[in-house]
Design an enzyme around this catalytic site. Structure first.
Site, PDB file in Angstrom:
ATOM      1  N   HIS A  66       0.822  -1.219   0.000  1.00  0.00           N
ATOM      2  CA  HIS A  66       0.000   0.000   0.000  1.00  0.00           C
ATOM      3  C   HIS A  66       0.858   1.272   0.000  1.00  0.00           C
ATOM      4  O   HIS A  66       0.337   2.377  -0.060  1.00  0.00           O
ATOM      5  CB  HIS A  66      -1.020  -0.008   1.154  1.00  0.00           C
ATOM      6  CG  HIS A  66      -0.475   0.306   2.496  1.00  0.00           C
ATOM      7  ND1 HIS A  66      -0.222  -0.655   3.450  1.00  0.00           N
ATOM      8  CD2 HIS A  66      -0.140   1.481   3.073  1.00  0.00           C
ATOM      9  CE1 HIS A  66       0.241  -0.089   4.541  1.00  0.00           C
ATOM     10  NE2 HIS A  66       0.305   1.213   4.335  1.00  0.00           N
ATOM     11  N   ASP A 110       0.024  -7.629   1.603  1.00  0.00           N
ATOM     12  CA  ASP A 110       0.448  -6.227   1.571  1.00  0.00           C
ATOM     13  C   ASP A 110       1.982  -6.137   1.554  1.00  0.00           C
ATOM     14  O   ASP A 110       2.608  -5.647   2.493  1.00  0.00           O
ATOM     15  CB  ASP A 110      -0.132  -5.512   2.806  1.00  0.00           C
ATOM     16  CG  ASP A 110       0.059  -4.010   2.765  1.00  0.00           C
ATOM     17  OD1 ASP A 110       0.376  -3.478   1.685  1.00  0.00           O
ATOM     18  OD2 ASP A 110      -0.105  -3.367   3.823  1.00  0.00           O
ATOM     19  N   SER A 209       4.283   2.401   8.107  1.00  0.00           N
ATOM     20  CA  SER A 209       3.953   1.322   7.169  1.00  0.00           C
ATOM     21  C   SER A 209       5.176   0.914   6.374  1.00  0.00           C
ATOM     22  O   SER A 209       5.962   1.761   5.954  1.00  0.00           O
ATOM     23  CB  SER A 209       2.899   1.784   6.173  1.00  0.00           C
ATOM     24  OG  SER A 209       1.708   2.053   6.829  1.00  0.00           O
ATOM     25  N   GLY A 210       5.312  -0.386   6.153  1.00  0.00           N
ATOM     26  CA  GLY A 210       6.409  -0.878   5.328  1.00  0.00           C
ATOM     27  C   GLY A 210       7.683  -1.157   6.095  1.00  0.00           C
ATOM     28  O   GLY A 210       8.583  -1.817   5.594  1.00  0.00           O
TER      29      GLY A 210
END
Length: 259
Positions: A66, A110, A209-210
């Site tokens: 994402h 994801d 995120s990530g």
């Protein structure tokens, strides 16, 4: 053996309301103690957003699907992402390889590999993070850590300039099956990990995120999604499930890397 898990905060979580990007309840990381950390500067139309990621080979960074964008620039070797530090390596992304089964509705698969335009130069400030063996399980109760440049409070806009980190405990899958649904996100124990003690105000959040969940110096998870309030537990990609995919994608692109 107790696994040590690392939590990485991301500057902004890119799905509205999913907020898994920032580190809450953590502290500033010792400079360059996590040399694998990558800061992603993502251009999406006229918007500029940020994520975390981590260097797995000199040519590839792993992050969340994402965190995709029209273009992405990776900053390696950073402590303060608002300054141009001499340790930083700024490398544009040549190719974004998202998992073909990534489903933004359910939050499943994801995961994304970023092929860099040129190999990173490895030194004391820029290094690799090891990946787990395929299908390795991390037992509930294992303490890991995460790091990132995401928000440090759920109600605070904007990320942290300095890299933050926090220790988090892996939970039983059942804890995440009870998270109030984020849109249509659904917890899948095959592809996801449940992380963070519901009784402690510590979590990754928007902007993280990530980033990697590090257990015993291995990337077992990737910051993915969770409750919009920032409350733990939160959901991480289970990296060990995707080892065959990661190896296949890197093998496929490796001839191009030598150009």
């Amino acid at each position: 053996t107790m696994l040590f898990l690392i939590v990485v905060p991301v500057a902004f979580l890119l799905l509205p309301g999913v907020g898994a990007g920032e580190i809450i309840g953590g502290h500033e990381a010792k400079p360059h103690s996590r040399p694998y950390m990558a800061y992603l500067n993502i251009q999406r139309g006229i918007k500029n957003v940020h994520c975390g990621g981590f260097l797995v080979t000199r040519n590839f960074v792993l992050t969340a699907a994402h965190c995709k964008g029209d273009s992405i620039t990776v900053i390696l070797g950073a402590q303060n992402v608002k300054q141009q530090e001499s340790s930083q390596q700024v490398i544009p992304v040549r190719r974004q390889i998202r998992h073909r089964q990534h489903n933004s509705e359910t939050g499943n698969n994801d995961i994304m590999l970023l092929q860099l335009q040129k190999p990173a130069h490895l030194n004391s400030e820029v290094g690799l993070l090891r990946l787990p063996p395929a299908n390795q399980q991390v037992e509930p109760g294992t303490v890991c850590s995460v790091a990132g440049w995401g928000r440090t409070r759920a109600n605070r806009k904007g990320g942290s300039e300095m890299l933050q980190e926090v220790n988090l405990t892996v939970q039983d899958d059942s804890e995440c099956q009870r998270i109030p649904e984020v849109k249509n996100h659904k917890y899948n124990s095959t592809t996801m990990m449940c992380v963070g003690d519901p009784k402690k105000p510590q979590a990754s959040f928007k902007g993280d995120s990530g980033g990697p969940l590090v257990c015993d110096e291995v990337a077992q998870g990737i910051v993915s999604w969770g409750s919009p309030s920032g409350k733990p537990p939160r959901v991480y990609v289970k990296v060990s499930t995707f080892i065959p995919w990661i190896q296949e994608m890197m093998r496929r692109l490796q001839p191009l890397v030598q150009l």
